[in-house]
Design a protein around this motif. Structure first.
Motif, PDB file in Angstrom:
ATOM      1  N   TYR A  18      11.905  24.703  -9.478  1.00 25.79           N
ATOM      2  CA  TYR A  18      12.431  23.518 -10.143  1.00 25.79           C
ATOM      3  C   TYR A  18      13.411  22.781  -9.224  1.00 25.79           C
ATOM      4  CZ  TYR A  18      14.461  20.654 -13.831  1.00 25.79           C
ATOM      5  OH  TYR A  18      14.902  19.579 -14.584  1.00 25.79           O
ATOM      6  N   SER A  19      14.234  23.530  -8.529  1.00 27.22           N
ATOM      7  CA  SER A  19      15.189  22.912  -7.593  1.00 27.22           C
ATOM      8  C   SER A  19      14.464  22.197  -6.459  1.00 27.22           C
ATOM      9  CB  SER A  19      16.140  23.985  -7.043  1.00 27.22           C
ATOM     10  OG  SER A  19      16.858  24.596  -8.089  1.00 27.22           O
ATOM     11  N   SER A  20      13.413  22.837  -5.951  1.00 27.72           N
ATOM     12  CA  SER A  20      12.640  22.214  -4.852  1.00 27.72           C
ATOM     13  C   SER A  20      11.957  20.936  -5.314  1.00 27.72           C
ATOM     14  CB  SER A  20      11.616  23.218  -4.317  1.00 27.72           C
ATOM     15  OG  SER A  20      10.847  22.613  -3.303  1.00 27.72           O
ATOM     16  N   LEU A  21      11.421  20.958  -6.543  1.00 26.37           N
ATOM     17  CA  LEU A  21      10.753  19.763  -7.063  1.00 26.37           C
ATOM     18  C   LEU A  21      11.749  18.629  -7.286  1.00 26.37           C
ATOM     19  CD1 LEU A  21       8.235  21.362  -9.598  1.00 26.37           C
ATOM     20  CD2 LEU A  21       7.724  20.280  -7.399  1.00 26.37           C
ATOM     21  N   GLN A  22      12.975  18.979  -7.699  1.00 23.06           N
ATOM     22  CA  GLN A  22      13.997  17.948  -7.870  1.00 23.06           C
ATOM     23  C   GLN A  22      14.356  17.284  -6.526  1.00 23.06           C
ATOM     24  OE1 GLN A  22      17.237  19.913  -9.946  1.00 23.06           O
ATOM     25  NE2 GLN A  22      16.728  18.837 -11.851  1.00 23.06           N
ATOM     26  N   SER A  23      14.462  18.128  -5.497  1.00 24.54           N
ATOM     27  CA  SER A  23      14.743  17.572  -4.156  1.00 24.54           C
ATOM     28  C   SER A  23      13.627  16.625  -3.698  1.00 24.54           C
ATOM     29  CB  SER A  23      14.945  18.697  -3.147  1.00 24.54           C
ATOM     30  OG  SER A  23      16.024  19.515  -3.501  1.00 24.54           O
ATOM     31  N   MET A  24      12.391  17.056  -3.939  1.00 28.10           N
ATOM     32  CA  MET A  24      11.257  16.222  -3.535  1.00 28.10           C
ATOM     33  C   MET A  24      11.223  14.927  -4.332  1.00 28.10           C
ATOM     34  SD  MET A  24       8.328  19.163  -3.142  1.00 28.10           S
ATOM     35  CE  MET A  24       7.070  17.970  -2.829  1.00 28.10           C
ATOM     36  N   ARG A  25      11.594  15.006  -5.686  1.00 26.63           N
ATOM     37  CA  ARG A  25      11.593  13.797  -6.487  1.00 26.63           C
ATOM     38  C   ARG A  25      12.672  12.825  -5.991  1.00 26.63           C
ATOM     39  NH1 ARG A  25      12.998  13.950 -12.832  1.00 26.63           N
ATOM     40  NH2 ARG A  25      15.021  14.534 -11.899  1.00 26.63           N
TER      41      ARG A  25
ATOM     42  N   SER B  69       0.830  -1.210   0.000  1.00 31.80           N
ATOM     43  CA  SER B  69       0.000   0.000   0.000  1.00 31.80           C
ATOM     44  C   SER B  69       0.863   1.257   0.000  1.00 31.80           C
ATOM     45  CB  SER B  69      -0.922  -0.026   1.215  1.00 31.80           C
ATOM     46  OG  SER B  69      -1.686   1.155   1.291  1.00 31.80           O
ATOM     47  N   GLN B  70       1.897   1.246   0.865  1.00 31.34           N
ATOM     48  CA  GLN B  70       2.781   2.410   0.920  1.00 31.34           C
ATOM     49  C   GLN B  70       3.553   2.590  -0.393  1.00 31.34           C
ATOM     50  OE1 GLN B  70       5.293   1.828   4.305  1.00 31.34           O
ATOM     51  NE2 GLN B  70       3.601   1.953   5.805  1.00 31.34           N
ATOM     52  N   LEU B  71       3.952   1.468  -1.027  1.00 33.43           N
ATOM     53  CA  LEU B  71       4.678   1.547  -2.286  1.00 33.43           C
ATOM     54  C   LEU B  71       3.798   2.110  -3.394  1.00 33.43           C
ATOM     55  CD1 LEU B  71       7.363   0.949  -3.683  1.00 33.43           C
ATOM     56  CD2 LEU B  71       6.536  -1.375  -4.145  1.00 33.43           C
ATOM     57  N   SER B  72       2.529   1.727  -3.409  1.00 34.24           N
ATOM     58  CA  SER B  72       1.601   2.271  -4.409  1.00 34.24           C
ATOM     59  C   SER B  72       1.440   3.775  -4.230  1.00 34.24           C
ATOM     60  CB  SER B  72       0.253   1.574  -4.301  1.00 34.24           C
ATOM     61  OG  SER B  72       0.388   0.190  -4.543  1.00 34.24           O
ATOM     62  N   GLN B  73       1.258   4.204  -2.975  1.00 32.89           N
ATOM     63  CA  GLN B  73       1.113   5.637  -2.715  1.00 32.89           C
ATOM     64  C   GLN B  73       2.385   6.393  -3.088  1.00 32.89           C
ATOM     65  OE1 GLN B  73       0.002   6.100   1.382  1.00 32.89           O
ATOM     66  NE2 GLN B  73      -1.970   5.023   1.140  1.00 32.89           N
ATOM     67  N   ALA B  74       3.558   5.818  -2.746  1.00 29.72           N
ATOM     68  CA  ALA B  74       4.820   6.506  -3.062  1.00 29.72           C
ATOM     69  C   ALA B  74       5.039   6.582  -4.566  1.00 29.72           C
ATOM     70  CB  ALA B  74       5.977   5.781  -2.378  1.00 29.72           C
ATOM     71  N   SER B  75       4.687   5.524  -5.310  1.00 30.25           N
ATOM     72  CA  SER B  75       4.852   5.532  -6.770  1.00 30.25           C
ATOM     73  C   SER B  75       3.927   6.560  -7.415  1.00 30.25           C
ATOM     74  CB  SER B  75       4.577   4.136  -7.335  1.00 30.25           C
ATOM     75  OG  SER B  75       5.493   3.194  -6.805  1.00 30.25           O
TER      76      SER B  75
ATOM     77  N   GLU C  64      13.731  12.552  -2.984  1.00 29.81           N
ATOM     78  CA  GLU C  64      13.223  11.961  -1.726  1.00 29.81           C
ATOM     79  C   GLU C  64      12.196  10.879  -2.009  1.00 29.81           C
ATOM     80  OE1 GLU C  64      10.969  13.389   2.395  1.00 29.81           O
ATOM     81  OE2 GLU C  64      11.610  14.882   0.906  1.00 29.81           O
ATOM     82  N   ARG C  65      11.285  11.125  -3.000  1.00 29.86           N
ATOM     83  CA  ARG C  65      10.260  10.138  -3.331  1.00 29.86           C
ATOM     84  C   ARG C  65      10.899   8.883  -3.931  1.00 29.86           C
ATOM     85  NH1 ARG C  65       7.873  13.501  -0.912  1.00 29.86           N
ATOM     86  NH2 ARG C  65       5.774  14.377  -1.316  1.00 29.86           N
ATOM     87  N   GLN C  66      11.922   9.084  -4.782  1.00 31.69           N
ATOM     88  CA  GLN C  66      12.590   7.939  -5.385  1.00 31.69           C
ATOM     89  C   GLN C  66      13.287   7.083  -4.317  1.00 31.69           C
ATOM     90  OE1 GLN C  66      15.173   9.783  -8.247  1.00 31.69           O
ATOM     91  NE2 GLN C  66      13.618   9.839  -9.899  1.00 31.69           N
ATOM     92  N   ALA C  67      13.928   7.737  -3.339  1.00 33.73           N
ATOM     93  CA  ALA C  67      14.571   6.984  -2.253  1.00 33.73           C
ATOM     94  C   ALA C  67      13.562   6.200  -1.436  1.00 33.73           C
ATOM     95  CB  ALA C  67      15.361   7.928  -1.358  1.00 33.73           C
ATOM     96  N   SER C  68      12.406   6.817  -1.176  1.00 28.85           N
ATOM     97  CA  SER C  68      11.361   6.126  -0.411  1.00 28.85           C
ATOM     98  C   SER C  68      10.843   4.925  -1.172  1.00 28.85           C
ATOM     99  CB  SER C  68      10.229   7.111  -0.104  1.00 28.85           C
ATOM    100  OG  SER C  68       9.192   6.460   0.588  1.00 28.85           O
ATOM    101  N   VAL C  69      10.622   5.091  -2.489  1.00 28.20           N
ATOM    102  CA  VAL C  69      10.147   3.965  -3.297  1.00 28.20           C
ATOM    103  C   VAL C  69      11.179   2.845  -3.308  1.00 28.20           C
ATOM    104  CG1 VAL C  69       9.547   3.248  -5.646  1.00 28.20           C
ATOM    105  CG2 VAL C  69       8.589   5.350  -4.696  1.00 28.20           C
ATOM    106  N   ALA C  70      12.456   3.220  -3.458  1.00 26.85           N
ATOM    107  CA  ALA C  70      13.510   2.206  -3.476  1.00 26.85           C
ATOM    108  C   ALA C  70      13.591   1.458  -2.146  1.00 26.85           C
ATOM    109  CB  ALA C  70      14.845   2.872  -3.795  1.00 26.85           C
TER     110      ALA C  70
ATOM    111  N   LEU D  91       4.811  14.040  -9.124  1.00 23.80           N
ATOM    112  CA  LEU D  91       5.903  14.996  -8.965  1.00 23.80           C
ATOM    113  C   LEU D  91       6.724  15.115 -10.254  1.00 23.80           C
ATOM    114  CD1 LEU D  91       7.164  16.843  -6.852  1.00 23.80           C
ATOM    115  CD2 LEU D  91       8.652  14.968  -6.172  1.00 23.80           C
ATOM    116  N   ASN D  92       6.875  13.996 -10.964  1.00 22.95           N
ATOM    117  CA  ASN D  92       7.582  14.042 -12.246  1.00 22.95           C
ATOM    118  C   ASN D  92       6.814  14.878 -13.272  1.00 22.95           C
ATOM    119  OD1 ASN D  92       9.791  12.502 -11.457  1.00 22.95           O
ATOM    120  ND2 ASN D  92       8.795  10.553 -11.957  1.00 22.95           N
ATOM    121  N   GLY D  93       5.479  14.742 -13.215  1.00 24.19           N
ATOM    122  CA  GLY D  93       4.668  15.557 -14.123  1.00 24.19           C
ATOM    123  C   GLY D  93       4.827  17.035 -13.833  1.00 24.19           C
TER     124      GLY D  93
END
Length: 513
Positions: free
Chosen positions: A320-327, A227-233, A329-335, A239-241
């Motif tokens: 753009y820099s803030s969104l990159q930081s958030m992306r 469930s958490q992986l689905s939400q993170a993905s 973080e999201r990628q690390a959480s998904v991994a 965020l990529n959009g």
């Protein structure tokens, strides 16, 4: 009626004519009967009554209730006449003087078992009776012996209730101590076996940390991770959009362009505010974000109409820099979630391979636990019983839980309890006289003589003309008188012997007293 009277006179006459036979039979029967009565030994009886009072308060508190004390008294009453106790009576009285072998001792014990009676009159009142009729003792000695037997029984009665309880309590505690030591050793062995088995099969044992529970916990955690992986993905895709629609840099007007209120300066400030809001976690549906977007759209239209300044330049877009930081973080959480999912799946596969061993291990563990519980329950029960018996023994020995009081001390018999010799002597006299009269009467019926003329007429069937009375001469009358005097003297001598025997009997009783 006259016929009966005549028959009575005929019977009396028949007996009187044979009075010497009646007297001889009476003398013979009396002498024989009196000899038998004289050979019967006198039996002297002694009695005593004792009271057993049970007034302890502590005994009720520790489980020695009235019913149990009554049961103990009944047990003592039943075992009081045992062979061991009767041997103590023989050894402690004058009976021991005539005992030299075990056979003689056994005979004395059997004699005492028949002559001693123990009767419970009430719940706490006992009567002890003993008879003594030893042929090798005189009447006085038998009377003393009967009293000594009762006194010895009282001593044994008290001893059995006081020291007997202490001995029984000591033996019981000793037995319980031995049983406790054995159970403690067995319990330690089972506990060591249990600890070793748990150490060797920690992951296979039922309970907390077993394979089944670990599988259930892994399945639950895997569901949460999915469930958490689905939400993170989904959040990463969104965020990529947003990042694809956000420029990496923005045009910055020349010096003072932003401060003079140009559309491009206001647009840059608005985009910076929007980026800051998204960095704080606000979504696109937030009212402030919606307002910022509307303002940015209006400012862009205005900025497109303004002429480009000669001194402007492009700067990195903070959004753009803030969104990159958030992306990132999201990628690390998904991994991380994906890695945790892979680990759980591997563990579940490994536990599934071991799950086939769990039933046998669980059964063995259940058996070990069952043995431990049984031994522990037995040990606790024995420990409780030992402490209770120990406390009861202290209460009975250190408090007045049982009080013995002799109400009537052993009596000293002054006359024999059996036989009732005066009554027997009188009965023998009556039986002798009755036997003499009966024998004379029977002899009269056996002889073919006719006492009256009517009897002769009925027997012969011929008329009887008359009867002649007996005619005696003077010499015959004198002889008859002498015979009558001798008969009366002999009859009186019979009663005299009876009286003399009665006097001797009472003299003997006086000598015992």
């Amino acid at each position: 009626m006259n016929g009966l009277y005549d028959e009575f006179k005929i019977a009396v006459h028949s007996v009187w004519n044979r009075r010497w036979l009646a007297l001889a039979v009476a003398w013979g029967l009396c002498l024989l009967g009196w000899l038998v009565v004289a050979l019967i030994p006198n039996s002297y009886e002694s009695q005593a009554r004792i009271s057993v009072e049970m007034q302890s308060i502590l005994s009720d508190k520790v489980g020695v209730d009235a019913r149990e004390r009554k049961k103990n008294m009944e047990r003592v009453q039943e075992t009081l006449a045992s062979t061991i106790n009767l041997e103590k009576v023989v050894r402690g009285t004058a009976l021991n003087r005539s005992v030299s072998t075990d056979r003689e001792l056994s005979a004395k014990v059997e004699m005492l078992r028949k002559s001693i009676k123990i009767k419970s009159e009430k719940d706490n009142l006992f009567e002890i009776t003993a008879n003594s009729s030893a042929s090798n003792f005189s009447d006085a000695e038998n009377a003393v012996l009967a009293r000594d037997i009762v006194q010895k029984m009282i001593d044994i009665f008290v001893e059995e209730n006081l020291s007997g309880d202490r001995t029984e309590t000591s033996q019981t505690i000793k037995f319980l101590d031995a049983q406790l030591a054995q159970r403690e050793k067995e319990l330690q062995e089972v506990e060591q076996k249990q600890a070793q088995f748990e150490t060797e099969n920690l992951g296979l044992l039922p309970g907390v940390g077993s394979i089944s529970q670990r599988m259930e916990a892994a399945r639950a955690e895997l569901g949460q991770i999915d469930s958490q992986l689905s939400q993170a993905s989904a959040s990463l895709a969104a965020l990529n959009g947003q990042l694809s629609g956000t420029p990496a840099s923005i045009a910055t007007p020349g010096f003072g362009g932003a401060s003079d209120g140009s559309a491009r300066g206001q647009l840059a400030q608005a985009e910076a505010q929007l980026a800051s809001a998204r960095a704080r976690g606000w979504t696109d549906g937030h009212p402030d974000v919606v307002a910022m977007k509307a303002e940015i759209a209006a400012l862009r239209k205005q900025a497109s109409k303004e002429p480009a300044g000669g001194g402007g330049y492009r700067t990195p877009n903070p959004a753009y820099s803030s969104l990159q930081s958030m992306r990132a973080e999201r990628q690390a959480s998904v991994a991380a979630l994906q890695a945790r999912k892979n680990v759980l799946q591997a563990d579940m596969a490994q536990m599934a391979s071991k799950q086939s061993l769990e039933p046998g291990v669980a059964a063995e563990m259940s058996r070990i636990n069952r043995d431990h519980e049984v031994l522990k329950a037995q040990y606790d029960k024995l420990l409780t019983d030992r402490e209770q018996i120990k406390l009861r023994g202290q209460v009975e020995s250190e408090t007045d839980s049982v009080k013995f009081r002799v109400i009537d001390p052993p009596s000293s018999p002054r006359s024999p309890a059996a036989p009732n010799r005066p009554l027997l002597l009188a009965m023998v006299l009556i039986a002798g006289i009755g036997g003499g009269v009966g024998s004379a009467f029977a002899m009269g019926h056996l002889q073919t003589s006719y006492p009256t003329a009517d009897k002769l007429e009925k027997a012969s069937g011929l008329p009887v003309i008359g009867s002649v009375s007996q005619v005696l001469t003077s010499a015959q009358r004198e002889i008859k008188k002498k015979k009558m005097r001798f008969f009366y003297g002999t009859s009186g001598a019979l009663f005299g012997v009876f009286g003399m025997l009665m006097i001797v009997e009472f003299i003997q009783r006086g000598m015992v007293a």
